[in-house]
Design an enzyme around this catalytic site. Structure first.
Site, PDB file in Angstrom:
ATOM      1  N   SER A   1      24.497  60.218  52.248  1.00  0.00           N
ATOM      2  CA  SER A   1      25.852  59.697  52.395  1.00  0.00           C
ATOM      3  C   SER A   1      25.908  58.303  51.780  1.00  0.00           C
ATOM      4  O   SER A   1      25.029  57.479  52.034  1.00  0.00           O
ATOM      5  CB  SER A   1      26.204  59.632  53.890  1.00  0.00           C
ATOM      6  OG  SER A   1      27.468  59.050  54.074  1.00  0.00           O
ATOM      7  N   ASN A   2      26.920  58.063  50.980  1.00  0.00           N
ATOM      8  CA  ASN A   2      27.174  56.746  50.382  1.00  0.00           C
ATOM      9  C   ASN A   2      26.143  56.331  49.338  1.00  0.00           C
ATOM     10  O   ASN A   2      26.006  55.150  49.051  1.00  0.00           O
ATOM     11  CB  ASN A   2      27.281  55.674  51.477  1.00  0.00           C
ATOM     12  CG  ASN A   2      28.369  55.974  52.467  1.00  0.00           C
ATOM     13  OD1 ASN A   2      29.503  56.220  52.086  1.00  0.00           O
ATOM     14  ND2 ASN A   2      28.032  55.971  53.739  1.00  0.00           N
TER      15      ASN A   2
ATOM     16  N   TYR B   1      28.501  55.121  67.085  1.00  0.00           N
ATOM     17  CA  TYR B   1      29.793  55.141  67.755  1.00  0.00           C
ATOM     18  C   TYR B   1      29.669  55.305  69.259  1.00  0.00           C
ATOM     19  O   TYR B   1      30.641  55.163  69.976  1.00  0.00           O
ATOM     20  CB  TYR B   1      30.676  56.254  67.191  1.00  0.00           C
ATOM     21  CG  TYR B   1      31.037  56.076  65.741  1.00  0.00           C
ATOM     22  CD1 TYR B   1      31.096  54.817  65.153  1.00  0.00           C
ATOM     23  CD2 TYR B   1      31.310  57.169  64.943  1.00  0.00           C
ATOM     24  CE1 TYR B   1      31.419  54.664  63.824  1.00  0.00           C
ATOM     25  CE2 TYR B   1      31.641  57.019  63.606  1.00  0.00           C
ATOM     26  CZ  TYR B   1      31.688  55.756  63.059  1.00  0.00           C
ATOM     27  OH  TYR B   1      32.021  55.611  61.747  1.00  0.00           O
TER      28      TYR B   1
END
Length: 195
Positions: free
Chosen positions: A159-160, A52
């Site tokens: 994660s995921n 990001y």
């Protein structure tokens, strides 16, 4: 219909300094709001992912809060995720050191392996088999475990990850899987992962 009850409508507006000054003084509201905002930013893993491009800004906020005494480092729980381009074991530590440096926090409380994909600079062109991909994820996990030993990261997680890849990591892990972040919402219940 009036949405404000009569007893609330009679109160002075919140921007009336004469009302707020006493509240601020008695309860330290400004400090509390600053601390809450700092903590929300610091613990929200979505706010500080390298992908990001905002880790430096979040790091400025963390450093300012620490320097001002709004929070002590041990009061913050700072989480980040290892992005796909750093899944090669040789890339894990440099990527995390960049994140810790940008976040100006000294260490991460939790590092999550963001996606269960074999990626990075050293993935063969055309990809790899499912077994090769899972072995690469195990190697990435082991590199993350080394960061716990070094004290750069306090805990690691996933994660995921679906059940099969999660089980593969769990079978190979020497450090505990401290957190498993799953996506589930009304539009995608993710029943298999939640069993």
């Amino acid at each position: 219909a009036d949405l404000v009850p009569d007893d609330l409508a009679a109160l002075p507006p919140l921007d009336d300094d004469s009302v707020l000054d006493g509240v601020r003084e008695r309860f330290g509201i400004d400090k509390i709001y600053t601390r809450i905002n700092t903590l929300l930013i610091a613990v929200n893993p979505y706010q500080q992912l390298p992908i990001y491009g905002n880790e430096a800004e979040v790091g400025e906020g963390i450093a300012a809060a620490l320097e001002a005494g709004v929070a002590a480092r041990h009061e913050l729980f700072i989480t980040s995720k290892l992005w796909n381009s750093a899944h090669d074991p040789a890339d894990v530590e440099p990527a995390v050191r960049r994140s810790v440096g940008s976040l100006r926090c000294g260490y991460l409380d939790l590092l999550l392996l963001h996606w269960p994909v074999a990626s990075g600079k050293r993935v063969p062109k055309g990809g790899c088999t499912a077994d090769e991909a899972e072995e690469r994820l195990v190697a990435t996990w082991r590199a993350m475990e080394a960061l716990v030993t070094k004290g750069l990261v306090r805990a690691i997680g996933l994660s995921n990850f679906g059940p099969r890849k999660l089980a593969r990591i769990a079978a190979a892990a020497t450090a505990p899987i401290a957190a498993v972040q799953l996506e589930a919402h009304p539009l995608w219940r993710n029943d298999e992962a939640l069993r």
